[in-house]
Design a protein around this motif. Structure first.
Motif, PDB file in Angstrom:
ATOM      1  N   SER A 171    -120.753 -30.660 -46.816  1.00  0.00           N
ATOM      2  CA  SER A 171    -119.049 -30.507 -46.777  1.00  0.00           C
ATOM      3  C   SER A 171    -119.042 -29.793 -47.899  1.00  0.00           C
ATOM      4  O   SER A 171    -117.407 -29.073 -47.751  1.00  0.00           O
ATOM      5  CB  SER A 171    -118.493 -32.059 -47.810  1.00  0.00           C
ATOM      6  OG  SER A 171    -118.972 -32.319 -48.514  1.00  0.00           O
ATOM      7  N   THR A 190    -114.769 -34.326 -45.547  1.00  0.00           N
ATOM      8  CA  THR A 190    -115.669 -35.292 -45.589  1.00  0.00           C
ATOM      9  C   THR A 190    -116.812 -35.088 -44.490  1.00  0.00           C
ATOM     10  O   THR A 190    -116.605 -34.676 -42.963  1.00  0.00           O
ATOM     11  CB  THR A 190    -115.106 -36.303 -45.367  1.00  0.00           C
ATOM     12  OG1 THR A 190    -113.965 -36.464 -46.636  1.00  0.00           O
ATOM     13  CG2 THR A 190    -116.203 -37.564 -45.943  1.00  0.00           C
ATOM     14  N   ALA A 191    -117.536 -35.125 -45.115  1.00  0.00           N
ATOM     15  CA  ALA A 191    -118.482 -34.935 -44.440  1.00  0.00           C
ATOM     16  C   ALA A 191    -119.695 -36.587 -43.830  1.00  0.00           C
ATOM     17  O   ALA A 191    -120.130 -37.085 -45.613  1.00  0.00           O
ATOM     18  CB  ALA A 191    -120.125 -34.224 -44.569  1.00  0.00           C
ATOM     19  N   ILE A 193    -117.913 -35.032 -39.326  1.00  0.00           N
ATOM     20  CA  ILE A 193    -117.202 -33.912 -40.236  1.00  0.00           C
ATOM     21  C   ILE A 193    -116.192 -34.250 -39.840  1.00  0.00           C
ATOM     22  O   ILE A 193    -115.428 -34.359 -39.283  1.00  0.00           O
ATOM     23  CB  ILE A 193    -117.855 -32.403 -40.122  1.00  0.00           C
ATOM     24  CG1 ILE A 193    -118.941 -31.928 -40.478  1.00  0.00           C
ATOM     25  CG2 ILE A 193    -116.152 -31.434 -41.074  1.00  0.00           C
ATOM     26  CD1 ILE A 193    -119.337 -31.209 -41.591  1.00  0.00           C
TER      27      ILE A 193
END
Length: 142
Positions: free
Chosen positions: A59, A83-84, A102
């Motif tokens: 991220s 955000t991953a 992602i």
């Protein structure tokens, strides 16, 4: 697919002790964490785990690539977030593998521009380049 050759600008070094149920530390002491398997995998969940560390790295790296692309295109990505989500599961061959989602929020641009920026960042990001063709990476705007 050929192996990518690079001119190395920086090398990170970290050492793990006792695998998924131990400790991971960087050689400069800036990272020193306890790792434990998550409860979902039968562990204590007391520490972090390799998937969380990978999600954090991906991220941050993707956010950096997004910044590079945004500067080139003079796009406002202030207040953006990446955000991953890293999923771990069994492969058909019986081993384990990961997949990544992602999700990017860029509040100061329209959806079409956000999608273009995200796709361009995916082409620049070193993590994305390492993963391409190896694991499923799903990109999306939130």
């Amino acid at each position: 697919m050929s192996i990518q050759s690079i001119d190395v600008l920086y090398t990170a070094v970290a050492t793990a002790e006792n695998g998924r149920d131990g400790r991971v530390a960087s050689d400069d002491g800036k990272l020193d964490v306890v790792v434990n398997p998550p409860k979902e995998l039968g562990g204590s969940g007391a520490g972090t785990n390799p998937e969380q560390l990978f999600a954090a790295g991906y991220s941050a790296c993707f956010q950096g690539a997004l910044g590079v692309v945004a500067r080139q295109r003079k796009a406002d990505i202030s207040d953006s977030r990446v955000t991953a989500k890293v999923g771990l599961g069994k492969t058909e061959a019986g081993g384990f593998g990961i997949e990544v989602a992602i999700r990017v929020s860029i509040p100061n641009v329209d959806r079409a521009t956000a999608e273009e920026l995200i796709e361009a960042a995916h082409q620049v990001c070193p993590y994305s380049n390492a993963m391409r063709g190896n694991i499923k990476v799903d990109l999306g705007v939130v």
